[in-house]
Design a protein around this motif. Structure first.
Motif, PDB file in Angstrom:
ATOM      1  N   THR A 171       6.068   9.470   7.020  1.00 50.89           N
ATOM      2  CA  THR A 171       4.669  10.075   6.373  1.00 50.89           C
ATOM      3  C   THR A 171       3.851   8.742   5.871  1.00 50.89           C
ATOM      4  O   THR A 171       2.826   9.126   5.464  1.00 50.89           O
ATOM      5  CB  THR A 171       5.107  11.158   5.176  1.00 50.89           C
ATOM      6  N   GLN A 172       4.329   7.744   6.236  1.00 53.51           N
ATOM      7  CA  GLN A 172       3.537   6.524   5.444  1.00 53.51           C
ATOM      8  C   GLN A 172       2.735   6.097   6.593  1.00 53.51           C
ATOM      9  O   GLN A 172       3.082   5.555   7.685  1.00 53.51           O
ATOM     10  CB  GLN A 172       4.518   5.490   4.991  1.00 53.51           C
ATOM     11  N   ALA A 194       4.466   4.405  10.192  1.00 53.18           N
ATOM     12  CA  ALA A 194       5.740   5.136  10.816  1.00 53.18           C
ATOM     13  C   ALA A 194       5.804   4.575  12.111  1.00 53.18           C
ATOM     14  O   ALA A 194       5.220   4.063  12.923  1.00 53.18           O
ATOM     15  CB  ALA A 194       5.024   6.498  11.018  1.00 53.18           C
ATOM     16  N   GLY A 195       7.248   4.273  12.492  1.00 51.25           N
ATOM     17  CA  GLY A 195       7.622   3.710  13.748  1.00 51.25           C
ATOM     18  C   GLY A 195       7.645   2.117  13.744  1.00 51.25           C
ATOM     19  O   GLY A 195       8.159   1.500  14.615  1.00 51.25           O
ATOM     20  N   HIS A 196       7.108   1.615  12.532  1.00 57.02           N
ATOM     21  CA  HIS A 196       7.032   0.129  12.499  1.00 57.02           C
ATOM     22  C   HIS A 196       8.086  -0.318  11.352  1.00 57.02           C
ATOM     23  O   HIS A 196       7.702  -1.374  10.649  1.00 57.02           O
ATOM     24  CB  HIS A 196       5.764  -0.363  12.300  1.00 57.02           C
ATOM     25  N   VAL A 197       8.994   0.367  10.995  1.00 58.62           N
ATOM     26  CA  VAL A 197      10.193  -0.185  10.006  1.00 58.62           C
ATOM     27  C   VAL A 197      11.319  -0.002  10.568  1.00 58.62           C
ATOM     28  O   VAL A 197      11.705   0.829  11.272  1.00 58.62           O
ATOM     29  CB  VAL A 197      10.052   0.806   8.653  1.00 58.62           C
ATOM     30  N   THR A 232       0.804  -1.282  -0.056  1.00 68.19           N
ATOM     31  CA  THR A 232       0.000   0.116  -0.114  1.00 68.19           C
ATOM     32  C   THR A 232       0.786   1.270   0.156  1.00 68.19           C
ATOM     33  O   THR A 232       0.287   2.163   0.153  1.00 68.19           O
ATOM     34  CB  THR A 232      -0.843  -0.111   1.269  1.00 68.19           C
ATOM     35  N   ALA A 233       2.237   1.006  -0.380  1.00 67.36           N
ATOM     36  CA  ALA A 233       3.082   2.309  -0.254  1.00 67.36           C
ATOM     37  C   ALA A 233       2.780   3.306  -1.408  1.00 67.36           C
ATOM     38  O   ALA A 233       2.070   2.717  -2.509  1.00 67.36           O
ATOM     39  CB  ALA A 233       4.603   1.944  -0.508  1.00 67.36           C
ATOM     40  N   PRO A 234       2.929   4.538  -1.391  1.00 70.82           N
ATOM     41  CA  PRO A 234       2.352   5.322  -2.530  1.00 70.82           C
ATOM     42  C   PRO A 234       3.153   4.896  -3.707  1.00 70.82           C
ATOM     43  O   PRO A 234       4.322   4.158  -3.800  1.00 70.82           O
ATOM     44  CB  PRO A 234       2.860   6.736  -2.178  1.00 70.82           C
ATOM     45  N   ASN A 257      13.435   9.840   6.335  1.00 70.21           N
ATOM     46  CA  ASN A 257      13.931   9.614   4.925  1.00 70.21           C
ATOM     47  C   ASN A 257      15.321   9.391   4.758  1.00 70.21           C
ATOM     48  O   ASN A 257      16.308  10.038   4.692  1.00 70.21           O
ATOM     49  CB  ASN A 257      13.799  10.592   3.882  1.00 70.21           C
ATOM     50  N   PRO A 258      15.644   7.994   5.163  1.00 75.31           N
ATOM     51  CA  PRO A 258      16.986   7.487   5.667  1.00 75.31           C
ATOM     52  C   PRO A 258      17.886   7.449   4.290  1.00 75.31           C
ATOM     53  O   PRO A 258      19.034   7.554   4.177  1.00 75.31           O
ATOM     54  CB  PRO A 258      16.981   6.097   6.127  1.00 75.31           C
TER      55      PRO A 258
END
Length: 276
Positions: free
Chosen positions: A234-235, A162-165, A34-36, A209-210
């Motif tokens: 932002t995801q 966000a926070g779960h990658v 579901t990523a953009p 954004n690493p």
């Protein structure tokens, strides 16, 4: 109690038993990226169903070899082997059809799943691509409890928001050895397993954004690349996991149900004969 009333009671008990004793289930998993558009891909998603005893990783601790291989190479074979040896009665699969990029999905069904016992909890893991050692997964073995679906039902989980990658902390973030560069028009990239410089760190959350801070020797990334779609902060999610459960009654439950139906039919015929 009259015979016919007794038969109805037997039938009601059998039907009730069929609903309560249905422990086995068919569980269908569908993962959709579901990523953009232009966002990250996800390597084939590994899924493990267990009794709560299998913990694949912990934030703040060094990654296991299994997580390292999954996060660096998109290879879940070591994780699969560990799960098979450690999770008694566990069931697992790696979803088919290769990496899923934005909009793509894959599906698989596991049969004879015991959501009340040995297969109650769900763990998952998959490499995020492009990256050197980013991944999604759950660091709490009991975070996803599927027991409420034992009788059938559906559930959707958002993965990798966000926070779960996570960054496995096992390889330097370097475009020279990152996986799936070609899908993003970037040069270089991993040519074999376990390439790149060890980072000697611990599992930690990947934020922002690493990719802006990846090592680039000046010829891997074309000028004016837009990294907006790859910003983890932002995801809402990288993927959605849809879980559909169909309960399957045990064979002995069917036998009792059919016996009750047979008794009901026999008494009905006798009743008709007595009234003739």
């Amino acid at each position: 109690m009259k015979p016919y009333t007794l038969a109805k009671a037997v039938l009601a008990a059998c039907v009730s038993l069929s609903a309560c004793a249905a422990q086995a289930a068919d569980v269908t998993f569908t993962f959709t990226n579901t990523a953009p558009a232009g966002g990250v891909g996800v390597a084939p998603l590994w899924l493990g169903l267990h009794n709560g005893s299998f913990d694949s990783f912990d934030v703040g601790s060094a990654a296991s070899v299994a997580v390292e291989r999954a996060a660096e190479d998109g290879n879940a074979k070591v994780l699969t082997a560990n799960f098979a040896s450690q999770a008694a009665g566990g069931l697992q699969t790696t979803l088919p059809n290769g990496p899923r990029f934005p909009g793509a999905s894959s599906t698989f069904t596991l049969h004879n799943v015991d959501l009340n016992g040995a297969n109650r909890y769900l763990s998952y893991a998959a490499m995020v691509v492009l990256s050197n050692d980013f991944f999604i997964g759950n660091d709490n073995a009991k975070a996803i409890d599927l027991a409420s679906l034992a009788g059938g039902g559906q559930l959707s989980l958002a993965l990798g928001g966000a926070g779960h990658v996570y960054d496995a902390g096992t390889e330097q973030n370097n475009f020279a050895y990152s996986l799936a560069n070609g899908a993003y028009g970037i040069g270089g990239g991993q040519k074999g397993p376990n390439q790149g410089i060890d980072e000697h760190g611990v599992v930690h959350v990947a934020t922002g954004n690493p990719y802006l801070s990846f090592v680039d020797d000046g010829h891997y990334v074309p000028a004016n690349v837009d990294w907006t779609a790859l910003n983890f902060n932002t995801q809402q999610s990288i993927g959605r996991l849809d879980i559909s459960v169909a309960a399957v009654p045990e064979p002995e439950t069917y036998a009792m149900l059919f016996a009750g139906l047979g008794l009901l039919g026999l008494l009905a015929r006798r009743r008709q004969g007595a009234g003739a």
